[in-house]
Scaffold this motif. Sequence first.
Motif, PDB file in Angstrom:
ATOM      1  N   VAL A  65      47.643  15.481  36.141  1.00 47.50           N
ATOM      2  CA  VAL A  65      48.151  16.120  37.359  1.00 47.50           C
ATOM      3  C   VAL A  65      47.209  17.234  37.809  1.00 47.50           C
ATOM      4  O   VAL A  65      46.829  17.301  38.982  1.00 47.50           O
ATOM      5  N   LEU A  66      46.821  18.107  36.874  1.00 50.75           N
ATOM      6  CA  LEU A  66      45.938  19.214  37.251  1.00 50.75           C
ATOM      7  C   LEU A  66      44.573  18.713  37.712  1.00 50.75           C
ATOM      8  O   LEU A  66      44.005  19.245  38.670  1.00 50.75           O
ATOM      9  N   SER A  67      44.031  17.699  37.046  1.00 52.40           N
ATOM     10  CA  SER A  67      42.733  17.147  37.448  1.00 52.40           C
ATOM     11  C   SER A  67      42.801  16.521  38.835  1.00 52.40           C
ATOM     12  O   SER A  67      41.838  16.591  39.598  1.00 52.40           O
ATOM     13  N   THR A  68      43.928  15.931  39.159  1.00 52.16           N
ATOM     14  CA  THR A  68      44.090  15.286  40.455  1.00 52.16           C
ATOM     15  C   THR A  68      44.227  16.299  41.582  1.00 52.16           C
ATOM     16  O   THR A  68      43.637  16.137  42.646  1.00 52.16           O
ATOM     17  N   ILE A  69      44.992  17.356  41.344  1.00 59.10           N
ATOM     18  CA  ILE A  69      45.252  18.293  42.445  1.00 59.10           C
ATOM     19  C   ILE A  69      44.240  19.423  42.560  1.00 59.10           C
ATOM     20  O   ILE A  69      44.177  20.070  43.594  1.00 59.10           O
ATOM     21  N   SER A  70      43.433  19.660  41.517  1.00 55.80           N
ATOM     22  CA  SER A  70      42.558  20.844  41.539  1.00 55.80           C
ATOM     23  C   SER A  70      41.635  20.870  42.752  1.00 55.80           C
ATOM     24  O   SER A  70      41.517  21.901  43.412  1.00 55.80           O
ATOM     25  N   GLY A  71      40.990  19.783  43.050  1.00 53.92           N
ATOM     26  CA  GLY A  71      40.077  19.740  44.184  1.00 53.92           C
ATOM     27  C   GLY A  71      40.777  19.703  45.521  1.00 53.92           C
ATOM     28  O   GLY A  71      40.189  20.047  46.536  1.00 53.92           O
ATOM     29  N   ARG A  72      42.020  19.321  45.522  1.00 50.96           N
ATOM     30  CA  ARG A  72      42.788  19.242  46.766  1.00 50.96           C
ATOM     31  C   ARG A  72      43.591  20.509  47.014  1.00 50.96           C
ATOM     32  O   ARG A  72      44.131  20.696  48.093  1.00 50.96           O
ATOM     33  N   LEU A  73      43.701  21.324  45.988  1.00 49.76           N
ATOM     34  CA  LEU A  73      44.539  22.511  46.037  1.00 49.76           C
ATOM     35  C   LEU A  73      43.985  23.562  46.981  1.00 49.76           C
ATOM     36  O   LEU A  73      44.712  24.179  47.750  1.00 49.76           O
ATOM     37  N   THR A  74      42.686  23.752  46.925  1.00 51.30           N
ATOM     38  CA  THR A  74      42.057  24.819  47.694  1.00 51.30           C
ATOM     39  C   THR A  74      40.565  24.558  47.819  1.00 51.30           C
ATOM     40  O   THR A  74      40.003  23.761  47.085  1.00 51.30           O
ATOM     41  N   GLU A  75      39.949  25.272  48.717  1.00 59.26           N
ATOM     42  CA  GLU A  75      38.494  25.230  48.863  1.00 59.26           C
ATOM     43  C   GLU A  75      37.835  26.256  47.941  1.00 59.26           C
ATOM     44  O   GLU A  75      36.628  26.245  47.765  1.00 59.26           O
ATOM     45  N   ASP A  76      38.628  27.121  47.341  1.00 61.89           N
ATOM     46  CA  ASP A  76      38.120  28.199  46.492  1.00 61.89           C
ATOM     47  C   ASP A  76      37.611  27.637  45.169  1.00 61.89           C
ATOM     48  O   ASP A  76      38.384  27.183  44.326  1.00 61.89           O
ATOM     49  N   ALA A  77      36.302  27.687  44.971  1.00 62.46           N
ATOM     50  CA  ALA A  77      35.680  27.097  43.771  1.00 62.46           C
ATOM     51  C   ALA A  77      36.166  27.767  42.489  1.00 62.46           C
ATOM     52  O   ALA A  77      36.266  27.116  41.444  1.00 62.46           O
ATOM     53  N   VAL A  78      36.493  29.041  42.551  1.00 62.71           N
ATOM     54  CA  VAL A  78      36.966  29.751  41.356  1.00 62.71           C
ATOM     55  C   VAL A  78      38.340  29.229  40.940  1.00 62.71           C
ATOM     56  O   VAL A  78      38.594  28.994  39.758  1.00 62.71           O
ATOM     57  N   VAL A  79      39.218  29.008  41.902  1.00 65.32           N
ATOM     58  CA  VAL A  79      40.555  28.476  41.594  1.00 65.32           C
ATOM     59  C   VAL A  79      40.434  27.059  41.054  1.00 65.32           C
ATOM     60  O   VAL A  79      41.077  26.701  40.059  1.00 65.32           O
ATOM     61  N   VAL A  80      39.592  26.243  41.673  1.00 64.55           N
ATOM     62  CA  VAL A  80      39.378  24.868  41.204  1.00 64.55           C
ATOM     63  C   VAL A  80      38.851  24.891  39.774  1.00 64.55           C
ATOM     64  O   VAL A  80      39.332  24.156  38.909  1.00 64.55           O
ATOM     65  N   ARG A  81      37.878  25.736  39.502  1.00 62.85           N
ATOM     66  CA  ARG A  81      37.312  25.854  38.157  1.00 62.85           C
ATOM     67  C   ARG A  81      38.381  26.260  37.142  1.00 62.85           C
ATOM     68  O   ARG A  81      38.455  25.703  36.053  1.00 62.85           O
ATOM     69  N   ASP A  82      39.228  27.215  37.513  1.00 62.80           N
ATOM     70  CA  ASP A  82      40.270  27.683  36.594  1.00 62.80           C
ATOM     71  C   ASP A  82      41.307  26.601  36.323  1.00 62.80           C
ATOM     72  O   ASP A  82      41.736  26.408  35.186  1.00 62.80           O
ATOM     73  N   VAL A  83      41.706  25.880  37.368  1.00 65.48           N
ATOM     74  CA  VAL A  83      42.669  24.773  37.189  1.00 65.48           C
ATOM     75  C   VAL A  83      42.036  23.680  36.334  1.00 65.48           C
ATOM     76  O   VAL A  83      42.678  23.133  35.433  1.00 65.48           O
ATOM     77  N   ASP A  84      40.776  23.355  36.594  1.00 73.09           N
ATOM     78  CA  ASP A  84      40.075  22.347  35.786  1.00 73.09           C
ATOM     79  C   ASP A  84      39.941  22.784  34.328  1.00 73.09           C
ATOM     80  O   ASP A  84      39.963  21.945  33.421  1.00 73.09           O
ATOM     81  N   THR A  85      39.810  24.070  34.089  1.00 77.71           N
ATOM     82  CA  THR A  85      39.721  24.577  32.720  1.00 77.71           C
ATOM     83  C   THR A  85      41.040  24.350  31.983  1.00 77.71           C
ATOM     84  O   THR A  85      41.052  23.892  30.835  1.00 77.71           O
TER      85      THR A  85
ATOM     86  N   ALA B  13      32.457  19.069  29.043  1.00 78.07           N
ATOM     87  CA  ALA B  13      31.118  19.333  29.585  1.00 78.07           C
ATOM     88  C   ALA B  13      31.172  19.444  31.102  1.00 78.07           C
ATOM     89  O   ALA B  13      30.479  20.278  31.699  1.00 78.07           O
ATOM     90  N   ASP B  14      32.012  18.644  31.729  1.00 77.18           N
ATOM     91  CA  ASP B  14      32.180  18.702  33.181  1.00 77.18           C
ATOM     92  C   ASP B  14      32.689  20.081  33.597  1.00 77.18           C
ATOM     93  O   ASP B  14      32.192  20.694  34.534  1.00 77.18           O
ATOM     94  N   VAL B  15      33.688  20.581  32.870  1.00 78.95           N
ATOM     95  CA  VAL B  15      34.233  21.910  33.174  1.00 78.95           C
ATOM     96  C   VAL B  15      33.181  22.983  32.878  1.00 78.95           C
ATOM     97  O   VAL B  15      33.049  23.953  33.625  1.00 78.95           O
ATOM     98  N   ALA B  16      32.409  22.795  31.810  1.00 85.40           N
ATOM     99  CA  ALA B  16      31.335  23.744  31.502  1.00 85.40           C
ATOM    100  C   ALA B  16      30.344  23.809  32.665  1.00 85.40           C
ATOM    101  O   ALA B  16      29.814  24.881  32.985  1.00 85.40           O
ATOM    102  N   GLY B  17      30.114  22.672  33.310  1.00 89.18           N
ATOM    103  CA  GLY B  17      29.255  22.650  34.491  1.00 89.18           C
ATOM    104  C   GLY B  17      29.826  23.481  35.626  1.00 89.18           C
ATOM    105  O   GLY B  17      29.098  24.173  36.340  1.00 89.18           O
ATOM    106  N   GLU B  18      31.146  23.455  35.774  1.00 95.79           N
ATOM    107  CA  GLU B  18      31.786  24.269  36.805  1.00 95.79           C
ATOM    108  C   GLU B  18      31.627  25.757  36.508  1.00 95.79           C
ATOM    109  O   GLU B  18      31.636  26.579  37.427  1.00 95.79           O
ATOM    110  N   TRP B  19      31.524  26.102  35.236  1.00 92.82           N
ATOM    111  CA  TRP B  19      31.329  27.498  34.833  1.00 92.82           C
ATOM    112  C   TRP B  19      29.848  27.887  34.906  1.00 92.82           C
ATOM    113  O   TRP B  19      29.476  28.991  34.551  1.00 92.82           O
TER     114      TRP B  19
END
Length: 171
Positions: A123-143, A8-14
């Motif tokens: 690992v992906l959940s930890t680095i997604s927000g730190r990886l980039t400022e790009d919300a689309v990339v964060v959303r894709d990594v979180d997915t 549901a959290d990832v659905a919110g990002e979408w």
Amino acid sequence: MTTAVGVADVAGEWGAFPDSVWLAVDWIYLGIQAVTGIVVMRWLWLARTNAEAIEPARHRHSPMWAVLGWIVPIVSFWFPQMVVRDVWNASNPERPRGAGRLSPTPGAELVSWWWAAFLTNEVLSTISGRLTEDAVVVRDVDTVAAVAQVAAAVLVIMISARITAWQTNPG
């Protein structure tokens, strides 16, 4: 439940629901994750204790590591998997008893698949927000992390159900 809220959290990002709902989901997720963690650690401690009663062969870690393995930094990357694998091998009725050591048993690869999915999510959940400022990339990594979380949840349910069944009716 943790997995459903994570999805549901990832659905919110979408953009599936408004930001206010998404923020509430984040807080709910944190609470459910804490409760789930406590339940899993308790189950694993009990299963580890039972496994030693079923098969007294030397386990790699004492029952206390069934809990501490999740909490202690660095070792938390591999101790929980080792404890679960030893519990699986000790509890499996297909394993000859009294062999003196816990050798691998059929189906133990499920533990490796579960751990790979679990670590991928972590690992992906930890680095997604730190990886980039790009919300689309964060959303894709979180997915991708959410897909790994669903896989880990399905596998740990299968593993815990099988171990519980074996320990309920040993031999």
